[in-house]
Design a protein around this motif. Structure first.
Motif, mmCIF file in Angstrom:
data_model
loop_
_atom_site.group_PDB
_atom_site.id
_atom_site.type_symbol
_atom_site.label_atom_id
_atom_site.label_comp_id
_atom_site.label_asym_id
_atom_site.label_seq_id
_atom_site.Cartn_x
_atom_site.Cartn_y
_atom_site.Cartn_z
ATOM 1 N N GLU A 81 0.816 -1.213 0.000
ATOM 2 C CA GLU A 81 0.000 0.000 0.000
ATOM 3 C C GLU A 81 0.854 1.270 0.000
ATOM 4 N N TYR A 82 2.067 1.181 0.510
ATOM 5 C CA TYR A 82 2.872 2.380 0.739
ATOM 6 C C TYR A 82 4.082 2.541 -0.168
ATOM 7 N N ILE A 83 4.500 1.497 -0.846
ATOM 8 C CA ILE A 83 5.679 1.638 -1.709
ATOM 9 C C ILE A 83 5.356 1.188 -3.132
ATOM 10 N N ASP A 84 6.145 1.708 -4.073
ATOM 11 C CA ASP A 84 5.952 1.384 -5.483
ATOM 12 C C ASP A 84 6.085 -0.114 -5.713
ATOM 13 N N LYS A 85 5.345 -0.590 -6.687
ATOM 14 C CA LYS A 85 5.334 -2.028 -6.990
ATOM 15 C C LYS A 85 6.734 -2.541 -7.322
ATOM 16 N N GLU A 86 7.498 -1.772 -8.079
ATOM 17 C CA GLU A 86 8.851 -2.198 -8.472
ATOM 18 C C GLU A 86 9.741 -2.366 -7.235
ATOM 19 N N ILE A 87 9.697 -1.410 -6.334
ATOM 20 C CA ILE A 87 10.491 -1.506 -5.110
ATOM 21 C C ILE A 87 9.965 -2.633 -4.238
ATOM 22 N N TYR A 88 8.658 -2.762 -4.162
ATOM 23 C CA TYR A 88 8.055 -3.830 -3.349
ATOM 24 C C TYR A 88 8.588 -5.196 -3.777
#
Length: 105
Positions: free
Chosen positions: A39-46
């Motif tokens: 919910e809080y971080i970009d999908k790529e970073i996740y």
């Protein structure tokens, strides 16, 4: 305090009870961080950090810092925890790159 585990009664000292409470609290914070990452971080970073122990520990540390030490609410503490953990991760990546390849001018 007395507890029963596998039908064996164990008495915990105040120090052991406090330690057990702190361990459970850390487990709860870490699970909370993991459950809210998407919910809080970009999908790529996740995708890069979802199972990264160092990142999860950092985010849990920062969540607790913002929540307890700074008195921030849950949402803000999560938001800032992820921001701080990403910043730390980026610094660590850059330090490792510099160590391996040298500093860019």
């Amino acid at each position: 305090m007395k507890i029963v585990r596998n039908e064996v009664e164990i008495e915990l000292t105040d120090e052991e009870l406090l330690q057990a409470h702190q361990e459970q609290e850390q487990i709860f914070i870490r699970e909370n961080v993991q459950e809210n990452m998407q919910e809080y971080i970009d999908k790529e970073i996740y995708e890069q950090v979802k199972e990264d122990e160092e990142f999860l520990n950092s985010a849990a540390y920062w969540y607790e810092k913002y929540k307890k030490d700074f008195g921030c609410d849950h949402e803000y503490s999560l938001q800032e925890a992820f921001r701080e953990a990403i910043r730390e991760r980026d610094r660590t990546i850059e330090q490792r790159r510099q160590k391996k390849h040298g500093k860019c001018i």
